[in-house]
Design an enzyme around this catalytic site. Structure first.
Site, PDB file in Angstrom:
ATOM      1  N   GLY A  35       0.811  -1.213   0.000  1.00 25.45           N
ATOM      2  CA  GLY A  35       0.000   0.000   0.000  1.00 25.45           C
ATOM      3  C   GLY A  35       0.843   1.262   0.000  1.00 25.45           C
ATOM      4  O   GLY A  35       2.024   1.232  -0.339  1.00 25.45           O
ATOM      5  N   LEU A  64       0.358   3.655  -2.091  1.00 25.34           N
ATOM      6  CA  LEU A  64       0.687   3.455  -3.507  1.00 25.34           C
ATOM      7  C   LEU A  64       1.234   4.718  -4.151  1.00 25.34           C
ATOM      8  O   LEU A  64       0.798   5.830  -3.857  1.00 25.34           O
ATOM      9  CB  LEU A  64      -0.567   2.993  -4.253  1.00 25.34           C
ATOM     10  CG  LEU A  64      -1.179   1.694  -3.727  1.00 25.34           C
ATOM     11  CD1 LEU A  64      -2.433   1.354  -4.527  1.00 25.34           C
ATOM     12  CD2 LEU A  64      -0.190   0.544  -3.759  1.00 25.34           C
ATOM     13  N   HIS A  88       4.012   1.562  -8.120  1.00 21.00           N
ATOM     14  CA  HIS A  88       2.990   0.513  -7.981  1.00 21.00           C
ATOM     15  C   HIS A  88       2.012   0.554  -9.156  1.00 21.00           C
ATOM     16  O   HIS A  88       1.620  -0.482  -9.695  1.00 21.00           O
ATOM     17  CB  HIS A  88       2.181   0.721  -6.695  1.00 21.00           C
ATOM     18  CG  HIS A  88       2.967   0.649  -5.424  1.00 21.00           C
ATOM     19  ND1 HIS A  88       3.171   1.744  -4.623  1.00 21.00           N
ATOM     20  CD2 HIS A  88       3.576  -0.387  -4.798  1.00 21.00           C
ATOM     21  CE1 HIS A  88       3.865   1.386  -3.546  1.00 21.00           C
ATOM     22  NE2 HIS A  88       4.135   0.102  -3.635  1.00 21.00           N
ATOM     23  N   GLU A 141      11.559  -4.215 -10.107  1.00 16.17           N
ATOM     24  CA  GLU A 141      13.008  -4.423 -10.064  1.00 16.17           C
ATOM     25  C   GLU A 141      13.666  -3.575  -8.975  1.00 16.17           C
ATOM     26  O   GLU A 141      14.796  -3.818  -8.593  1.00 16.17           O
ATOM     27  CB  GLU A 141      13.627  -4.078 -11.427  1.00 16.17           C
ATOM     28  CG  GLU A 141      13.239  -5.052 -12.507  1.00 16.17           C
ATOM     29  CD  GLU A 141      13.902  -4.781 -13.841  1.00 16.17           C
ATOM     30  OE1 GLU A 141      13.712  -5.586 -14.760  1.00 16.17           O
ATOM     31  OE2 GLU A 141      14.609  -3.749 -13.977  1.00 16.17           O
ATOM     32  N   ASP A 165      13.153  -3.747  -5.982  1.00 15.95           N
ATOM     33  CA  ASP A 165      13.522  -4.707  -4.929  1.00 15.95           C
ATOM     34  C   ASP A 165      14.158  -5.920  -5.617  1.00 15.95           C
ATOM     35  O   ASP A 165      13.555  -6.984  -5.706  1.00 15.95           O
ATOM     36  CB  ASP A 165      12.280  -5.073  -4.120  1.00 15.95           C
ATOM     37  CG  ASP A 165      11.677  -3.867  -3.425  1.00 15.95           C
ATOM     38  OD1 ASP A 165      12.132  -3.534  -2.327  1.00 15.95           O
ATOM     39  OD2 ASP A 165      10.768  -3.228  -4.001  1.00 15.95           O
ATOM     40  N   GLN A 210      14.559  -9.175  -3.703  1.00 14.98           N
ATOM     41  CA  GLN A 210      13.233  -9.768  -3.468  1.00 14.98           C
ATOM     42  C   GLN A 210      12.763 -10.534  -4.703  1.00 14.98           C
ATOM     43  O   GLN A 210      12.252 -11.660  -4.603  1.00 14.98           O
ATOM     44  CB  GLN A 210      12.252  -8.649  -3.125  1.00 14.98           C
ATOM     45  CG  GLN A 210      10.789  -9.061  -3.113  1.00 14.98           C
ATOM     46  CD  GLN A 210       9.911  -7.945  -2.583  1.00 14.98           C
ATOM     47  OE1 GLN A 210       9.868  -7.711  -1.395  1.00 14.98           O
ATOM     48  NE2 GLN A 210       9.216  -7.245  -3.467  1.00 14.98           N
ATOM     49  N   SER A 238       9.412   5.349  -3.698  1.00 19.45           N
ATOM     50  CA  SER A 238       9.280   4.415  -2.582  1.00 19.45           C
ATOM     51  C   SER A 238       8.275   4.987  -1.592  1.00 19.45           C
ATOM     52  O   SER A 238       8.253   6.205  -1.365  1.00 19.45           O
ATOM     53  CB  SER A 238      10.631   4.230  -1.884  1.00 19.45           C
ATOM     54  OG  SER A 238      10.449   3.623  -0.622  1.00 19.45           O
ATOM     55  N   SER A 239       7.480   4.106  -0.997  1.00 17.37           N
ATOM     56  CA  SER A 239       6.558   4.566   0.050  1.00 17.37           C
ATOM     57  C   SER A 239       7.343   5.193   1.191  1.00 17.37           C
ATOM     58  O   SER A 239       6.840   6.062   1.899  1.00 17.37           O
ATOM     59  CB  SER A 239       5.727   3.393   0.568  1.00 17.37           C
ATOM     60  OG  SER A 239       5.072   2.749  -0.511  1.00 17.37           O
ATOM     61  N   ARG A 240       8.586   4.756   1.376  1.00 15.34           N
ATOM     62  CA  ARG A 240       9.393   5.265   2.496  1.00 15.34           C
ATOM     63  C   ARG A 240       9.962   6.665   2.218  1.00 15.34           C
ATOM     64  O   ARG A 240      10.446   7.314   3.144  1.00 15.34           O
ATOM     65  CB  ARG A 240      10.522   4.288   2.834  1.00 15.34           C
ATOM     66  CG  ARG A 240      10.000   3.003   3.473  1.00 15.34           C
ATOM     67  CD  ARG A 240      11.121   2.117   3.988  1.00 15.34           C
ATOM     68  NE  ARG A 240      10.621   1.072   4.873  1.00 15.34           N
ATOM     69  CZ  ARG A 240      10.365  -0.190   4.510  1.00 15.34           C
ATOM     70  NH1 ARG A 240      10.559  -0.572   3.260  1.00 15.34           N
ATOM     71  NH2 ARG A 240       9.909  -1.061   5.394  1.00 15.34           N
TER      72      ARG A 240
HETATM   73  P1  AMP Z   1       5.939  -2.369  -1.657  1.00 17.31           P
HETATM   74  O1  AMP Z   1       4.570  -1.827  -1.495  1.00 17.31           O
HETATM   75  O2  AMP Z   1       7.029  -1.397  -1.364  1.00 17.31           O
HETATM   76  O3  AMP Z   1       6.123  -3.717  -1.012  1.00 17.31           O
HETATM   77  O4  AMP Z   1       6.096  -2.642  -3.217  1.00 17.31           O
HETATM   78  C1  AMP Z   1       5.158  -3.436  -3.908  1.00 17.31           C
HETATM   79  C2  AMP Z   1       5.713  -3.764  -5.272  1.00 17.31           C
HETATM   80  O5  AMP Z   1       5.956  -2.543  -5.985  1.00 17.31           O
HETATM   81  C3  AMP Z   1       7.056  -4.502  -5.198  1.00 17.31           C
HETATM   82  O6  AMP Z   1       7.099  -5.490  -6.220  1.00 17.31           O
HETATM   83  C4  AMP Z   1       8.047  -3.399  -5.451  1.00 17.31           C
HETATM   84  O7  AMP Z   1       9.254  -3.860  -6.011  1.00 17.31           O
HETATM   85  C5  AMP Z   1       7.289  -2.540  -6.433  1.00 17.31           C
HETATM   86  N1  AMP Z   1       7.830  -1.177  -6.440  1.00 17.31           N
HETATM   87  C6  AMP Z   1       8.033  -0.373  -5.361  1.00 17.31           C
HETATM   88  N2  AMP Z   1       8.599   0.785  -5.751  1.00 17.31           N
HETATM   89  C7  AMP Z   1       8.753   0.708  -7.102  1.00 17.31           C
HETATM   90  C8  AMP Z   1       9.278   1.595  -8.095  1.00 17.31           C
HETATM   91  N3  AMP Z   1       9.784   2.780  -7.781  1.00 17.31           N
HETATM   92  N4  AMP Z   1       9.278   1.172  -9.378  1.00 17.31           N
HETATM   93  C9  AMP Z   1       8.785  -0.047  -9.710  1.00 17.31           C
HETATM   94  N5  AMP Z   1       8.260  -0.907  -8.830  1.00 17.31           N
HETATM   95  C10 AMP Z   1       8.259  -0.546  -7.536  1.00 17.31           C
END
Ligand code: AMP
Length: 285
Positions: A30, A32, A36, A147, A149, A152, A188-190
């Site tokens: 989330g 988002l 995402h 990519e 992550d 992951q 990034s959400s962070r």
């Molecule tokens: P998260 O919500 O951070 O766990 O991310 C969910 C999915 O979105 C994971 O597969 C992440 O690798 C992907 N994701 C997060 N940030 C990005 C980004 N900047 N570009 C592409 N995919 C992302």
């Protein structure tokens, strides 16, 4: 868009989607952003129906990490996914995902070790376990991951191969290139944890990585370049570096010299209250 929070309604909704054709799954935590949503758009291109999961997975957070602080904004996320034409939002409660007595764990050796696996003990067990559950719950034909992550993605592909998963099969675990802000910072959400000043300084991370990649591709010594990269990141305003490494892109073998196979420069560094990760391709030499 239908939204479900418990397993029984999920099973019913998923069964209906499977009757209509191929199903793609995009797992998220989330909060988002455009990264995402890019996964969601790619999912729509890959399948008839798209399921997005939103679950802040306690198993993948360490004791001193940001589980409680992690941004939760389900109403806003739900509106965004509706606009993207998502069919089903799976937003389980913690109790639905881990009922009393839950006792299983999936550990993927090798690719889980080092990098974030060393900096965050148990993190990839938590990721592999929840993703395996999500796969069994939704039975998607394809699943999409960022990519951003990189480790992951490698862990999930390894798990899918090793456990002979079929929904999705390992080759239907698709990676989507990292989406970046205009100045180059990976979304990034962070990033929401950063002050305006820290946010401005954070661009030092991708900028220093690009310089390091140009140096390595130009034939510079790898350990010297990685030391220079760390110094550049710290000078740019980051307070510490968890790791900055050159790895084989596929099996994540650590490299101390340029290889003739695709490589990845992978970094985790801390600025203000945030721990940011990034990775970029390095061309074989
Ligand atoms: P998260 O919500 O951070 O766990 O991310 C969910 C999915 O979105 C994971 O597969 C992440 O690798 C992907 N994701 C997060 N940030 C990005 C980004 N900047 N570009 C592409 N995919 C992302």
């Amino acid at each position: 868009m239908q939204t479900v929070h418990a397993l029984d309604p999920l099973r019913n909704a998923v069964a209906d989607l499977h009757k209509a054709g191929a199903v793609a799954l995009v797992p998220t935590m989330g909060a988002l952003h455009e990264g995402h949503l890019t996964l969601v758009r790619e999912a729509k291109a890959q399948a008839k129906s798209v399921v997005v999961s939103i679950f802040v997975n306690p198993l993948q957070f360490g004791a001193n990490e940001d589980l409680d602080a992690y941004p939760r904004q389900l109403a806003r996320d739900s509106a965004l996914l509706e606009t993207e034409g998502v069919d089903l939002l799976w937003a389980p409660t913690v109790e639905a995902m881990y009922p009393a007595g839950f006792a299983s764990n999936i550990a993927v050796a090798g690719v889980s070790e080092g990098l974030c696996g060393a900096a965050r003990p148990g993190h990839f067990d938590g990721v592999a376990t929840v993703v395996c559950k999500l796969f069994n719950q939704v039975m998607p034909d394809v699943a999409l991951f960022g990519e951003k992550d990189w480790q992951q993605l490698a862990v999930i592909r390894r798990m899918a191969r090793d456990l002979d998963l079929t929904r999705p099969a390992a080759d239907a675990v698709l990676g989507v290139p990292t989406v970046r802000e205009a100045d180059g910072l990976a979304m990034s959400s962070r990033n929401a944890y950063l002050s305006a000043e820290e946010r401005q300084a954070a661009v030092a991370l991708p900028a220093a990585m690009r310089r390091a990649i140009a140096a390595i591709e130009g034939g510079a010594d790898v350990p010297v370049t990685l030391a220079r990269l760390q110094a550049d990141i710290l000078e740019g305003g980051f307070r510490s570096i968890d790791y900055a490494e050159l790895r084989d892109a596929d099996d994540l073998t650590p490299l101390s010299a340029r290889s003739d196979r695709p490589m990845r420069l992978i970094v985790a560094a801390r600025i203000g209250p945030a721990r940011l990760i990034d990775n970029m391709p390095v061309a074989p030499g």
